[in-house]
Scaffold this motif. Structure first.
Motif, PDB file in Angstrom:
ATOM      1  N   HIS A  66       3.436 -15.214   4.895  1.00  0.00           N
ATOM      2  CA  HIS A  66       2.128 -14.562   4.947  1.00  0.00           C
ATOM      3  C   HIS A  66       1.602 -14.298   3.532  1.00  0.00           C
ATOM      4  O   HIS A  66       2.380 -14.231   2.576  1.00  0.00           O
ATOM      5  N   PRO A  67       0.288 -14.128   3.357  1.00  0.00           N
ATOM      6  CA  PRO A  67      -0.265 -13.860   2.019  1.00  0.00           C
ATOM      7  C   PRO A  67       0.280 -12.556   1.448  1.00  0.00           C
ATOM      8  O   PRO A  67       0.397 -11.549   2.164  1.00  0.00           O
ATOM      9  N   GLY A  68       0.616 -12.568   0.168  1.00  0.00           N
ATOM     10  CA  GLY A  68       1.154 -11.381  -0.469  1.00  0.00           C
ATOM     11  C   GLY A  68       0.211 -10.194  -0.445  1.00  0.00           C
ATOM     12  O   GLY A  68       0.648  -9.041  -0.350  1.00  0.00           O
ATOM     13  N   LEU A  81       0.821  -1.206   0.000  1.00  0.00           N
ATOM     14  CA  LEU A  81       0.000   0.000   0.000  1.00  0.00           C
ATOM     15  C   LEU A  81       0.858   1.260   0.000  1.00  0.00           C
ATOM     16  O   LEU A  81       0.513   2.256  -0.625  1.00  0.00           O
ATOM     17  N   THR A  82       1.988   1.217   0.684  1.00  0.00           N
ATOM     18  CA  THR A  82       2.855   2.392   0.713  1.00  0.00           C
ATOM     19  C   THR A  82       3.345   2.742  -0.681  1.00  0.00           C
ATOM     20  O   THR A  82       3.303   3.908  -1.103  1.00  0.00           O
ATOM     21  N   THR A  83       3.819   1.750  -1.408  1.00  0.00           N
ATOM     22  CA  THR A  83       4.320   1.982  -2.769  1.00  0.00           C
ATOM     23  C   THR A  83       3.208   2.510  -3.670  1.00  0.00           C
ATOM     24  O   THR A  83       3.427   3.437  -4.462  1.00  0.00           O
ATOM     25  N   ASP A  84       2.024   1.931  -3.562  1.00  0.00           N
ATOM     26  CA  ASP A  84       0.890   2.400  -4.374  1.00  0.00           C
ATOM     27  C   ASP A  84       0.533   3.845  -4.038  1.00  0.00           C
ATOM     28  O   ASP A  84       0.220   4.648  -4.926  1.00  0.00           O
ATOM     29  N   MET A  85       0.581   4.175  -2.746  1.00  0.00           N
ATOM     30  CA  MET A  85       0.163   5.509  -2.309  1.00  0.00           C
ATOM     31  C   MET A  85       1.124   6.611  -2.748  1.00  0.00           C
ATOM     32  O   MET A  85       0.745   7.785  -2.769  1.00  0.00           O
ATOM     33  N   LEU A  86       2.354   6.267  -3.097  1.00  0.00           N
ATOM     34  CA  LEU A  86       3.299   7.284  -3.567  1.00  0.00           C
ATOM     35  C   LEU A  86       2.764   8.030  -4.785  1.00  0.00           C
ATOM     36  O   LEU A  86       3.092   9.198  -5.010  1.00  0.00           O
ATOM     37  N   THR A 105       5.898  -4.253  -5.464  1.00  0.00           N
ATOM     38  CA  THR A 105       6.463  -4.669  -4.192  1.00  0.00           C
ATOM     39  C   THR A 105       6.490  -6.187  -4.147  1.00  0.00           C
ATOM     40  O   THR A 105       5.476  -6.844  -4.379  1.00  0.00           O
ATOM     41  N   THR A 106       7.661  -6.749  -3.891  1.00  0.00           N
ATOM     42  CA  THR A 106       7.820  -8.199  -3.765  1.00  0.00           C
ATOM     43  C   THR A 106       8.250  -8.512  -2.332  1.00  0.00           C
ATOM     44  O   THR A 106       8.343  -7.623  -1.490  1.00  0.00           O
ATOM     45  N   ARG A 107       8.539  -9.759  -2.080  1.00  0.00           N
ATOM     46  CA  ARG A 107       8.982 -10.138  -0.737  1.00  0.00           C
ATOM     47  C   ARG A 107      10.417  -9.722  -0.467  1.00  0.00           C
ATOM     48  O   ARG A 107      10.863  -9.733   0.683  1.00  0.00           O
ATOM     49  N   GLU A 108      11.153  -9.337  -1.515  1.00  0.00           N
ATOM     50  CA  GLU A 108      12.546  -8.938  -1.344  1.00  0.00           C
ATOM     51  C   GLU A 108      12.781  -7.450  -1.561  1.00  0.00           C
ATOM     52  O   GLU A 108      13.727  -6.888  -1.018  1.00  0.00           O
TER      53      GLU A 108
END
Length: 397
Positions: free
Chosen positions: A109-111, A1-6, A33-36
């Motif tokens: 956890h679920p992506g 959500l942080t990346t989207d909100m940018l 955004t990925t797990r890494e």
């Protein structure tokens, strides 16, 4: 959500203005955004690089996180989570990770997140996350692909992202590995193979995931394990697909892949089969996993064909700017040397038949497989019990 909100507005631009400016220059923005890792990017004509970098800099350094847009994106995420509960493939993918890594872990956890977690989020949480992990964290890479000199790229980055770059040069943030169930030799394992059955009443097919932990991306055996996976299930002519699709006709396609991580990675065989042959499919999958290191080791012709296919396919991964960017993002995310791809073909070529046979013996855990099946439990459970493998009823996502 942080990346989207940018992208939802900055001190200088509304979200609409961001879109208009990007469109005016014929450019495109993306984020992931990925797990890494997370990234934001802009793609456009070389003649507009200054304008594009200014837009991207504004997005990264000056977001304002409008509350009304956060609530909209939050509701969209909740809708996505709800939809995912009806997707057998997503259910199986989520279940295999949670079983192997642990549901509350970084990789388990679920992506998409959990319904309750998303419901409890507030825009202030996103702002805090941005300040802590995006704006203040020094572990950033600035990547440019195009017709541009290295010195010019550096000048433009320093000019456009002056605040972030100066902070990165003055701060150091240690990177900590996560603690998993068993991280000996960067590996994780289960005590025994177990079937995790997730009921999907009246399903015409059973969605199957058979997986285990394997080594981290930076392990010395990475190339050998990748080649081994290619032979087992990474290609149309791989053992799994030839068996379950070509020979038995159980599936339209059955493959294996490795989700590489900086910590222990995930090796999974995946596909869907007809409900009535679920048990038989599990037998064949486990047979292929076991026999590749026992009674049916990789043959020399099989090995040579796979190695040549990987080598000959290498150039096709660097044909476009997008493909080049994808590769150097991996270099950054996994801390690979700058000459990694220059040496890659030589490293693959240096692998011999004996090495790949030894790799199978060393890294395949045939007795520690998590077997996730999303299917009609009423129809398939009785026959699965004949396999003498422990069965647990799993609730899915």
């Amino acid at each position: 959500l942080t990346t989207d909100m940018l992208f939802e507005g900055t001190k200088n631009r509304t979200s609409m203005k961001i879109s208009e400016d990007v469109e005016f220059f014929g450019s495109q923005t993306t984020n992931r955004t990925t797990r890494e890792y997370s990234y934001i990017s802009i793609n456009g004509l070389s003649e507009h690089i200054n304008q594009n970098l200014e837009i991207l800099s504004d997005i990264l350094q000056n977001p304002i996180f409008p509350k009304q847009d956060f609530e909209r994106m939050k509701n969209e995420r909740l809708a996505d989570i709800s939809i995912s509960h009806d997707d057998p493939d997503l259910i199986a993918n989520t279940a295999i990770r949670s079983i192997i890594y642990g549901f509350d872990s970084k990789y388990g956890h679920p992506g998409l997140g959990l319904k309750k977690t998303i419901e409890d989020l507030h825009v202030e949480d996103v702002e805090t996350h941005y300040q802590k992990y995006v704006k203040s964290n020094s572990t950033k890479s600035f990547l440019i692909v195009g017709d541009i000199e290295k010195s010019t790229s550096k000048e433009l980055i320093v000019k456009s992202f002056d605040e972030v770059v100066s902070r990165a040069l003055s701060e150091t943030t240690p990177i900590k590995n996560i603690s998993l169930k068993d991280d000996s030799d960067n590996n994780i394992s289960l005590p025994e193979s177990t079937i995790y059955l997730i009921d999907n009443p009246e399903a015409a097919q059973s969605v199957i995931r058979v997986g285990s932990g394997t080594v981290a991306r930076n392990h010395e055996d990475y190339n050998k394990i990748s080649l081994l996976n290619y032979i087992l299930g990474g290609d149309y002519s791989s053992r799994l697909n030839l068996n379950l699709r070509q020979d038995k006709g159980y599936s339209y396609g059955f493959y294996s892949s490795i989700s590489w991580h900086n910590n222990p990675s995930l090796w999974v065989c995946r596909g869907s089969v007809q409900t009535e042959v679920t048990k038989e499919s599990i037998v064949e999958i486990l047979k292929e996993i076991s026999e590749v290191k026992t009674i049916n080791p990789i043959s020399k012709p099989e090995f040579e064909n796979a190695k040549q296919s990987i080598i000959k396919g290498m150039p096709s991964q660097f044909q476009t700017n997008g493909q080049l960017m994808s590769q150097i993002i991996k270099m950054s995310a996994y801390n690979l040397p700058v000459n990694y791809f220059q040496n890659y073909i030589n490293e693959i070529s240096s692998i011999d038949h004996e090495m790949i046979v030894n790799t199978a013996e060393k890294h395949i855990n045939e007795n520690n497989q998590a077997i996730v099946i999303v299917g009609d439990a009423k129809k398939i459970k009785p026959s699965l019990e004949d396999l003498n493998i422990p069965i647990q009823i799993h609730m899915g996502i």
